[in-house]
Design a protein around this motif. Structure first.
Motif, short mmCIF file in Angstrom:
data_model
loop_
_atom_site.label_atom_id
_atom_site.label_comp_id
_atom_site.label_asym_id
_atom_site.label_seq_id
_atom_site.Cartn_x
_atom_site.Cartn_y
_atom_site.Cartn_z
N LYS A 36 0.82 -1.23 0.00
CA LYS A 36 0.00 0.00 0.00
C LYS A 36 0.84 1.27 0.00
CE LYS A 36 -4.06 -1.84 -0.17
NZ LYS A 36 -3.41 -2.98 -0.91
N GLN A 37 2.07 1.20 -0.52
CA GLN A 37 2.87 2.42 -0.62
C GLN A 37 2.75 2.95 -2.06
OE1 GLN A 37 4.92 3.88 1.53
NE2 GLN A 37 5.36 2.42 3.17
N PRO A 38 2.91 4.25 -2.27
CA PRO A 38 2.94 4.72 -3.67
C PRO A 38 4.10 4.08 -4.42
CG PRO A 38 2.78 6.57 -2.15
CD PRO A 38 3.01 5.35 -1.31
N PHE A 39 3.99 4.11 -5.72
CA PHE A 39 5.02 3.53 -6.60
C PHE A 39 6.39 4.14 -6.29
CE2 PHE A 39 6.72 1.52 -10.16
CZ PHE A 39 7.24 2.41 -11.09
N LEU A 40 7.44 3.34 -6.33
CA LEU A 40 8.83 3.80 -6.15
C LEU A 40 9.09 4.35 -4.76
CD1 LEU A 40 9.88 5.58 -9.48
CD2 LEU A 40 10.69 3.40 -8.58
N THR A 41 8.40 3.83 -3.73
CA THR A 41 8.70 4.27 -2.35
C THR A 41 9.60 3.23 -1.71
OG1 THR A 41 6.42 4.92 -2.35
CG2 THR A 41 7.58 5.15 -0.29
N TYR A 42 10.85 3.61 -1.43
CA TYR A 42 11.76 2.64 -0.80
C TYR A 42 11.59 2.72 0.72
CZ TYR A 42 13.89 3.56 -5.34
OH TYR A 42 14.10 3.77 -6.67
N PRO A 43 11.62 1.59 1.41
CA PRO A 43 11.60 1.68 2.88
C PRO A 43 12.84 2.42 3.35
CG PRO A 43 12.11 -0.56 2.16
CD PRO A 43 11.70 0.20 0.94
N VAL A 44 12.67 3.30 4.32
CA VAL A 44 13.76 4.22 4.68
C VAL A 44 15.00 3.44 5.10
CG1 VAL A 44 14.44 6.03 6.27
CG2 VAL A 44 12.12 5.98 5.35
N ALA A 45 14.78 2.36 5.87
CA ALA A 45 15.95 1.66 6.42
C ALA A 45 16.81 1.11 5.29
CB ALA A 45 15.48 0.53 7.33
N THR A 46 16.18 0.45 4.32
CA THR A 46 17.01 -0.25 3.32
C THR A 46 17.04 0.51 2.00
OG1 THR A 46 15.04 -1.40 2.58
CG2 THR A 46 16.33 -2.46 4.34
N ALA A 47 16.73 1.81 2.03
CA ALA A 47 16.68 2.55 0.76
C ALA A 47 18.02 2.45 0.04
CB ALA A 47 16.33 4.01 1.05
N GLY A 48 19.12 2.60 0.79
CA GLY A 48 20.44 2.59 0.16
C GLY A 48 20.69 1.30 -0.62
N HIS A 49 20.31 0.18 -0.02
CA HIS A 49 20.56 -1.11 -0.70
C HIS A 49 19.72 -1.23 -1.97
CE1 HIS A 49 22.76 -1.91 2.88
NE2 HIS A 49 21.68 -1.88 3.64
N TRP A 50 18.46 -0.79 -1.86
CA TRP A 50 17.61 -0.88 -3.05
C TRP A 50 18.19 -0.02 -4.16
CZ3 TRP A 50 14.29 -4.43 -4.06
CH2 TRP A 50 13.64 -5.11 -3.00
N ILE A 51 18.65 1.18 -3.78
CA ILE A 51 19.20 2.07 -4.81
C ILE A 51 20.43 1.43 -5.43
CG2 ILE A 51 20.43 4.25 -5.08
CD1 ILE A 51 18.41 5.54 -3.30
N LEU A 52 21.27 0.78 -4.61
CA LEU A 52 22.48 0.15 -5.17
C LEU A 52 22.09 -0.97 -6.13
CD1 LEU A 52 25.53 0.21 -5.03
CD2 LEU A 52 25.45 -1.56 -3.30
N LEU A 53 21.08 -1.76 -5.75
CA LEU A 53 20.62 -2.86 -6.63
C LEU A 53 20.16 -2.30 -7.98
CD1 LEU A 53 19.62 -5.85 -7.04
CD2 LEU A 53 17.39 -5.02 -6.24
N ILE A 54 19.37 -1.23 -7.90
CA ILE A 54 18.83 -0.64 -9.14
C ILE A 54 19.98 -0.07 -9.97
CG2 ILE A 54 17.47 1.30 -9.98
CD1 ILE A 54 15.56 0.78 -7.63
N GLU A 55 20.92 0.58 -9.28
CA GLU A 55 22.03 1.19 -10.03
C GLU A 55 22.87 0.13 -10.70
OE1 GLU A 55 24.23 4.25 -7.64
OE2 GLU A 55 23.60 5.28 -9.48
N THR A 56 23.08 -1.00 -10.03
CA THR A 56 23.89 -2.07 -10.66
C THR A 56 23.19 -2.56 -11.93
OG1 THR A 56 24.17 -2.70 -8.36
CG2 THR A 56 25.22 -4.08 -9.97
N ALA A 57 21.89 -2.83 -11.81
CA ALA A 57 21.15 -3.32 -12.99
C ALA A 57 21.20 -2.25 -14.09
CB ALA A 57 19.70 -3.61 -12.62
#
Lengths: 96, 101, 504, 231
Positions: free
Chosen positions: D183-204
């Motif tokens: 139930k979060q809007p599109f592209l909302t990263y959880p604050v705690a793990t935002a950095g990891h998600w961004i790194l994953l996306i950047e690698t891809a």
């Protein structure tokens, strides 16, 4: 802003404008593409002066590097007559 | 006459030169080069906006816009070059020969 | 509602990736499934909008000045429905059109058609709901590139040159638009349309930004003096692509112009600017129609008809520019002309798509779209000719078609607000449209000398064109509830809109 | 220069100078000390999961733009493949093997470039760097390998090549859509793990940008079936 900085900025700005005009008016296409690559690198230098180093890195890599390579490759291929026989690109003057 | 203003003015001049180049050029590659010069002018203006305020670091939003703009301009240029080469292969001429606009 | 909202954008783009990755045999199935799912999602969004009003959606849950805000109201929803309905029938048509006549296997263009078309559809849906100026720039570029890819699909000489001219015009338009956005950001440090609308005040900077963005969008909408790239691109490309371009793509940039005019620049526009745009529209109507009458080929005739019909859409600007925000009475005419313009866009999309699909059937059957060779089409291809006739009725604006409702509302608004001269233009334009429509139909109803000329045509293609024509008539009959849907969130208000604030 | 009549040049030149004058005058009137969004970005930096402001804006605050921009890159490659009438790069003629000195140099440089690309990608969180710079460097490495006769993108099978092209765009979309389930809007990263998600996306994104950049260059090279390709 020390006068030295002003001098450097002035040179960059002047070079950008003169290069932009030269690129469009030079008759030979090869030289135009080389000048365009220099224009891209100067643009990256201007961005470093405007303290945006990472964008300058991206511009140098993408703007000058990649677009320059694509253009050079296109100019080389566009000189060849349509049927790509093995003879070297004819020296006929490219359509200005 | 702050540094921002100087570079912004240069950006505008380069934009106008690029526009002039797109209209004047007949060779397709020259049109594409002129379009890139025009884009360079707009991006220089965007970057000088970011460097205007003198806090610790420049305004990141125009810089992000710029990076996105550079990549979009790159993909449009690559697309145009592929199309220009296809036109050269099919028609043998590197200009939009029938009727110049 | 929040769960459905982004799927309107995600589904077509996922489908685009899927059709690019799946093997040749699965391309059509994946494409059609995506098209159906996207349309269902759009209808669901329309239903939810009808239930609980306009929606502000913050992508990544960041508030407006920093993040990107999407906004769905009646105006956006009608355009989404327009794209979805015509998109479905164009997709059905494309399934048959790109099949090789003899072997029935999908031609090379058919494979490349689907990813580009679904990218374009996703970009259109995202454009209609976007509320951020820079986001609109990226979407305009995505739309332009995939549209040029579609134009150059066939790979013949004329199509490639038309595609190149379109690409250069599109890139010029995007650059000019981007410079306008840069100026706006330089002045007000915001990128959100509503926020910018509240911050902006008339001045040199706002005027230049407005001029740059408008010229950029006019170049992409191909309004009269800047329309040079449209006829060869729309006429040369294959039938489903011409339908996509004429019915959908040009409306995207017109929609942006409307959004900017009402949301961002409402207190910057002046009466002469409105009159100027109206005059350009009028010139487009007259010049386009006259050119259409002079054409020898059906697709060129229909392409110039697009240039003409786009001119009608610009009648909303003189009426709006003339109406000061506080004046209730004039404001009412603005809403009336806004409804008229939207309805004309809706009817034009369906009827133009139907005619281009019918022209594709003619080329499929006869091998040429020369008007002189259309003899006996009524006998040999009854469904197609009926579709052309119905679509012609809607284009001309005869009751009870959607085109009539659009023209009626526009006339009503234009006369009501005292600018009677636009009414003259609309009347002469309709007359000229009738001219070239009957010219086309007269050829079709000639007796047919040589029935063997006509090759068989798949039935689904004919039914796709016919149903689109029925829809363009049908929306005329069901005008009431389409107009209610359009007016949700009152898109045509002209008093300065309060800053975004509370909605998030 | 071009075969236009000289009057066309004069008209265009005066129009361009007039446009430049108008734009310069407008630039003069711009406020020189505006608010700018720098302060706003600064306030939200701690929540964005990365330290470098530009990467934060690019991938978190305005991630939607960057995602669509990867789409634009993908459409550019689609266009290139369409015009070259290819589905992948397997038809591209492989260059003859380079002479030993160049060959040895490339063997040294290519892994170095991969290393630099990884460094740029990792540095994106802290200072200048990020997916685009890393992708272009990796793409240049692929082109260098191809130029010196080593197997590069043209040895990839059609499916792998197309998958690599779309991996950046798809991972970004899937990661964004994943959080909509909660139930979060599109592209909302959880604050705690935002950095990891961004790194994953950047690698891809780095991989797909690298393959896109190399494909845009290599795709236009002559192919085996050049003669059959004549219209």
């Amino acid at each position: 802003m020390t006068s030295l900085e002003w001098l450097m900025d002035g040179v960059i700005m002047l070079a950008l404008i003169v290069l932009a005009i030269r690129v469009l008016l030079i008759p030979d296409l090869f030289r135009a593409v080389f000048l365009f690559i220099v224009f891209g690198l100067l643009m990256a230098l201007a961005w470093v002066r405007l303290d945006a180093p990472d964008i300058a890195l991206a511009e140098a890599a993408i703007g000058a590097g990649l677009t320059g390579v694509l253009l050079l490759d296109a100019v080389r291929h566009m000189h060849r007559p349509v049927s790509p026989t093995t003879q070297p690109p004819s020296e006929k003057e490219a359509a200005p | 006459m702050t540094m921002f203003l100087a570079y912004a003015v240069t950006g505008m001049i380069v934009f106008a030169i690029g526009l002039y180049g797109v209209v004047i050029a007949r060779h397709l590659l020259r049109k594409i080069i002129a379009l890139n010069i025009m884009a360079g002018g707009v991006f220089l203006f965007l970057i000088s906006i970011a460097a205007r305020n003198s806090q610790a670091f420049p305004d990141p939003v125009p810089q992000a816009m710029l990076l996105t703009g550079v990549v979009v301009a790159l993909s449009a240029t690559a697309f145009a070059i592929a199309l220009a080469r296809r036109i050269y292969t099919v028609t043998g001429s590197a200009t939009l020969s029938d009727g110049e606009r | 509602m929040d769960t459905i909202f982004p799927w309107i954008i995600l589904l077509p783009l996922t489908g685009a990736i899927a059709t690019f990755l799946v093997p040749r045999a699965w391309v059509i199935r994946t494409g059609m499934v995506t098209a159906l799912l996207t349309s269902c999602m759009v209808f669901a969004a329309a239903y939810f909008l009808h239930q609980n009003g306009p929606v502000h959606y913050a992508v990544g849950s960041w508030a407006a000045p920093l993040g990107i805000r999407l906004y769905l109201d009646g105006l956006a929803c009608v355009m989404l429905l327009l794209t979805a309905v015509s998109g479905i029938f164009i997709s059905v048509y494309a399934c048959e059109y790109f099949k090789d006549k003899t072997s029935g296997v999908l031609k090379r263009e058919g494979i490349m058609f689907w990813p580009l078309w679904l990218f374009l559809w996703g970009a259109m849906n995202a454009l209609y709901v976007s509320g951020d100026l820079f986001n609109m720039y990226v979407l305009l570029e995505l739309l332009g590139l995939s549209a040029v890819g579609l134009v150059a699909l066939a790979g013949t000489r004329t199509v490639l040159i038309a595609g190149m001219r379109y690409l250069i015009a599109a890139m010029l338009g995007s650059m000019s638009y981007l410079l306008g956005v840069a100026f706006l950001y330089a002045m007000h440090s915001a990128l959100d349309t509503r926020m910018m609308g509240a911050l902006i005040e008339p001045g040199m900077g706002a005027a230049i930004a407005f001029a740059l963005m408008t010229i950029g969008l006019l170049l992409k909408t191909a309004l009269f003096p800047l329309h040079f790239w449209l006829p060869p691109a729309h006429a040369g490309s294959s039938a489903p692509v011409s339908a996509i371009l004429s019915a959908l793509v040009v409306k995207g940039s017109f929609y942006l112009l409307l959004r900017l005019w009402f949301d961002v620049f409402h207190n910057v526009v002046t009466i002469p600017v409105g009159q100027f745009l109206g005059a350009l529209g009028a010139l487009a109507v007259l010049w386009g129609s006259i050119q259409a009458i002079r054409q020898q080929r059906l697709k060129m005739l229909v392409a110039y008809s697009t240039v003409a019909q786009l001119g009608y859409l610009f009648a909303v600007f003189p009426v709006t520019a003339g109406a000061p925000p506080t004046d209730g009475v004039l404001g009412q005419w603005v809403i009336e002309s806004g409804k008229g313009t939207l309805y004309h866009a809706l009817a034009h999309a369906f009827s133009k798509a139907s005619i281009f699909l019918a022209a594709g059937i003619m080329v499929h059957a006869l091998g040429t779209d020369q008007l002189s060779r259309m003899r006996g089409m009524a006998e040999r291809l009854p469904l197609t000719t009926f579709a052309m006739a119905l679509a012609g009725v809607s284009l001309m604006g005869l009751p009870p078609s959607g085109g009539f409702i659009g023209k009626w509302l526009m006339m009503h608004a234009v006369l009501g607000s005292g600018q009677w001269w636009w009414a003259v233009v609309i009347m002469t334009g309709s007359l000229l449209t009738a001219g070239y429509m009957f010219m086309m139909l007269r050829q079709a109803f000639q007796p047919c000398e040589d029935p063997s000329l006509f090759k068989p045509v798949p039935k689904t293609m004919e039914w796709a064109a016919l149903i689109l024509a029925f829809i363009s008539i049908g929306i005329g009959i069901r005008a009431a509830d389409v107009l209610d849907l359009l007016m949700i969130g009152s898109p045509f208000l002209i008093e300065p809109i309060a800053a975004v604030g509370g909605a998030l | 220069m071009s075969r236009f009549h000289w009057s066309m040049h004069v008209v265009c030149a005066t129009a361009a100078t007039f446009l430049a004058a108008v734009l310069i005058y407008t630039v003069m009137t711009l406020p020189s000390e505006p608010a700018g969004l720098a302060r706003l970005v600064e306030d939200f930096m701690n929540v964005s999961g990365v330290e470098h402001p530009v990467t934060a804006v690019l991938l978190n605050f305005r991630g939607y733009d960057t995602w669509l921009e990867l789409g634009v890159l993908l459409v550019a490659v689609l266009g290139m493949l369409l015009f070259q009438r290819q589905n992948d790069l397997r038809q591209i003629v492989r260059m003859p093997a380079a002479e030993p000195v160049l060959d040895w140099l490339i063997r040294l440089i290519a892994p170095m470039m991969a290393l630099v690309s990884g460094y740029l990608l990792w540095m994106g969180k802290y200072s200048s760097g990020g997916a685009f710079q890393a992708g272009v460097v990796l793409g240049a490495a692929c082109v260098l390998l191809w130029l010196s006769g080593h197997p590069s993108l043209e040895s990839l099978s059609g499916r792998v090549f197309r998958f690599l092209l779309t991996v950046g765009f798809s991972v970004f979309m899937i990661a964004g859509a994943l959080f909509m389930l909660s139930k979060q809007p599109f592209l909302t990263y959880p604050v705690a793990t935002a950095g990891h998600w961004i790194l994953l996306i950047e690698t891809a994104a780095t991989f797909s940008i690298a393959v896109t950049v190399a494909a845009l260059i290599m795709g236009l090279q002559p192919t085996y079936s050049e003669t059959e390709d004549q219209p």
